[in-house]
Design a protein around this motif. Structure first.
Motif, PDB file in Angstrom:
ATOM      1  N   LEU A   8      35.331  68.009  -5.977  1.00 21.02           N
ATOM      2  CA  LEU A   8      35.076  66.682  -6.229  1.00 21.02           C
ATOM      3  C   LEU A   8      34.471  66.293  -7.362  1.00 21.02           C
ATOM      4  N   ALA A   9      33.142  67.028  -7.501  1.00 20.74           N
ATOM      5  CA  ALA A   9      32.294  66.828  -8.738  1.00 20.74           C
ATOM      6  C   ALA A   9      33.098  66.892 -10.106  1.00 20.74           C
ATOM      7  N   GLN A  10      33.751  68.170 -10.055  1.00 18.14           N
ATOM      8  CA  GLN A  10      34.555  68.560 -11.322  1.00 18.14           C
ATOM      9  C   GLN A  10      35.507  67.502 -11.795  1.00 18.14           C
ATOM     10  N   LEU A  11      36.280  66.969 -10.649  1.00 13.79           N
ATOM     11  CA  LEU A  11      37.425  66.150 -11.129  1.00 13.79           C
ATOM     12  C   LEU A  11      37.029  64.897 -11.315  1.00 13.79           C
ATOM     13  N   THR A  12      35.810  64.180 -10.986  1.00 13.94           N
ATOM     14  CA  THR A  12      35.462  62.906 -11.171  1.00 13.94           C
ATOM     15  C   THR A  12      34.368  62.828 -12.226  1.00 13.94           C
ATOM     16  N   ARG A  13      33.608  63.790 -12.743  1.00 14.24           N
ATOM     17  CA  ARG A  13      32.681  63.690 -13.629  1.00 14.24           C
ATOM     18  C   ARG A  13      33.357  63.332 -15.179  1.00 14.24           C
ATOM     19  N   PRO A  14      32.828  62.180 -15.716  1.00 10.14           N
ATOM     20  CA  PRO A  14      33.387  61.907 -16.812  1.00 10.14           C
ATOM     21  C   PRO A  14      32.898  63.058 -18.015  1.00 10.14           C
ATOM     22  N   VAL A  48      37.023  62.213   0.639  1.00  9.72           N
ATOM     23  CA  VAL A  48      36.834  62.505  -0.825  1.00  9.72           C
ATOM     24  C   VAL A  48      37.104  61.029  -1.738  1.00  9.72           C
ATOM     25  N   HIS A  49      37.901  60.424  -1.108  1.00 10.65           N
ATOM     26  CA  HIS A  49      38.272  59.146  -2.095  1.00 10.65           C
ATOM     27  C   HIS A  49      37.195  58.359  -2.148  1.00 10.65           C
ATOM     28  N   ALA A  50      36.771  58.158  -0.797  1.00 15.28           N
ATOM     29  CA  ALA A  50      35.619  57.277  -0.661  1.00 15.28           C
ATOM     30  C   ALA A  50      34.368  57.853  -1.334  1.00 15.28           C
ATOM     31  N   VAL A  51      33.914  59.076  -1.399  1.00 17.52           N
ATOM     32  CA  VAL A  51      32.848  59.391  -2.215  1.00 17.52           C
ATOM     33  C   VAL A  51      33.127  59.235  -3.809  1.00 17.52           C
ATOM     34  N   ALA A  52      34.270  59.575  -4.033  1.00 20.25           N
ATOM     35  CA  ALA A  52      34.607  59.413  -5.656  1.00 20.25           C
ATOM     36  C   ALA A  52      34.359  57.734  -6.017  1.00 20.25           C
ATOM     37  N   ASP A  53      34.711  56.864  -5.321  1.00 19.13           N
ATOM     38  CA  ASP A  53      34.271  55.694  -5.681  1.00 19.13           C
ATOM     39  C   ASP A  53      32.695  55.400  -5.579  1.00 19.13           C
ATOM     40  N   GLN A  54      32.181  56.111  -4.794  1.00 12.27           N
ATOM     41  CA  GLN A  54      30.253  56.049  -4.989  1.00 12.27           C
ATOM     42  C   GLN A  54      29.826  56.638  -5.999  1.00 12.27           C
ATOM     43  N   ARG A  55      30.721  57.297  -6.964  1.00 13.05           N
ATOM     44  CA  ARG A  55      30.140  58.067  -8.160  1.00 13.05           C
ATOM     45  C   ARG A  55      28.916  58.923  -7.861  1.00 13.05           C
ATOM     46  N   ILE A  56      29.051  59.563  -6.665  1.00 11.57           N
ATOM     47  CA  ILE A  56      27.929  60.405  -6.666  1.00 11.57           C
ATOM     48  C   ILE A  56      27.933  61.575  -7.482  1.00 11.57           C
ATOM     49  N   THR A  57      29.038  62.071  -7.828  1.00 11.86           N
ATOM     50  CA  THR A  57      29.244  63.088  -8.726  1.00 11.86           C
ATOM     51  C   THR A  57      28.651  62.914 -10.220  1.00 11.86           C
TER      52      THR A  57
END
Length: 197
Positions: free
Chosen positions: A150-156, A90-99
């Motif tokens: 993951l999408a909801q918590l990392t989308r600006p 989850v943390h690695a994907v957040a850094d990829q900014r996939i969301t």
């Protein structure tokens, strides 16, 4: 087959990195001139590598999806602790900014992306199921719940960029992940693949 020069490979990598940033910040209609400036190369170099915006969008999404699928599969293979593996992914994907690039996924449904999406789904489902079977997370969540959160918590928020949320994204994600370990009554139903679409 002719060999590709090292400088051409470097330029392509710079274009893709810049395009990922620019599309994440400004959406799929971002100017290709901005991408060239961000990559510190000429516009002609962008067009030598990518004939048009659609081909560049497709390649950005393909690259990010590939890194996401690789991260998920690596998490499945690398950790004996299923919960730690899930958190690491989850943390690695957040850094990829996939969301942030999710809107591009729906508009870039080209050959090869369906297979990449399935790789991600399969690996994340494996991570979630393993953590559930080990009794480390609650049994009433699905892999799609994890991806949706993951999408909801990392989308600006609108008008903001990744840099605005990055200081808080990993903290929010870990609070969410820790919450998966708590038994309580959840409203609604687990998310499905169709909900992700």
């Amino acid at each position: 087959m002719p060999t590709v020069r090292a400088d051409a490979l470097r330029n392509r990598a710079r274009i893709l990195a810049a395009a990922t940033d620019v599309f994440a910040e400004h959406g799929p209609d971002a100017a290709l001139d901005d991408i060239a400036k961000r990559a510190a190369i000429g516009n002609a170099t962008v067009y030598r590598h990518f004939a048009d915006r659609t081909s560049l969008l497709h390649e950005v999404v393909r690259c990010v999806m590939t890194r996401t699928a690789d991260a998920a599969e690596l998490a499945v293979e690398s950790s004996p602790d299923p919960y730690a593996a899930l958190c690491g992914f989850v943390h690695a994907v957040a850094d990829q900014r996939i969301t942030i690039l999710c809107p591009l996924l729906s508009s870039a449904d080209h050959a090869g992306l369906a297979d990449l999406k399935q790789r991600v789904i399969t690996a994340v489902d494996t991570l979630v199921t393993a953590a559930q079977q080990a009794g480390e997370i609650r049994s009433d969540v699905s892999f799609a719940d994890v991806l949706m959160s993951l999408a909801q918590l990392t989308r600006p928020p609108a008008g903001r960029s990744w840099s605005d949320v990055e200081p808080f994204a990993h903290r929010s994600l870990q609070i969410y992940l820790d919450g998966l370990r708590v038994d309580s009554d959840l409203p609604g139903r687990p998310a499905t693949v169709d909900d992700l679409r």
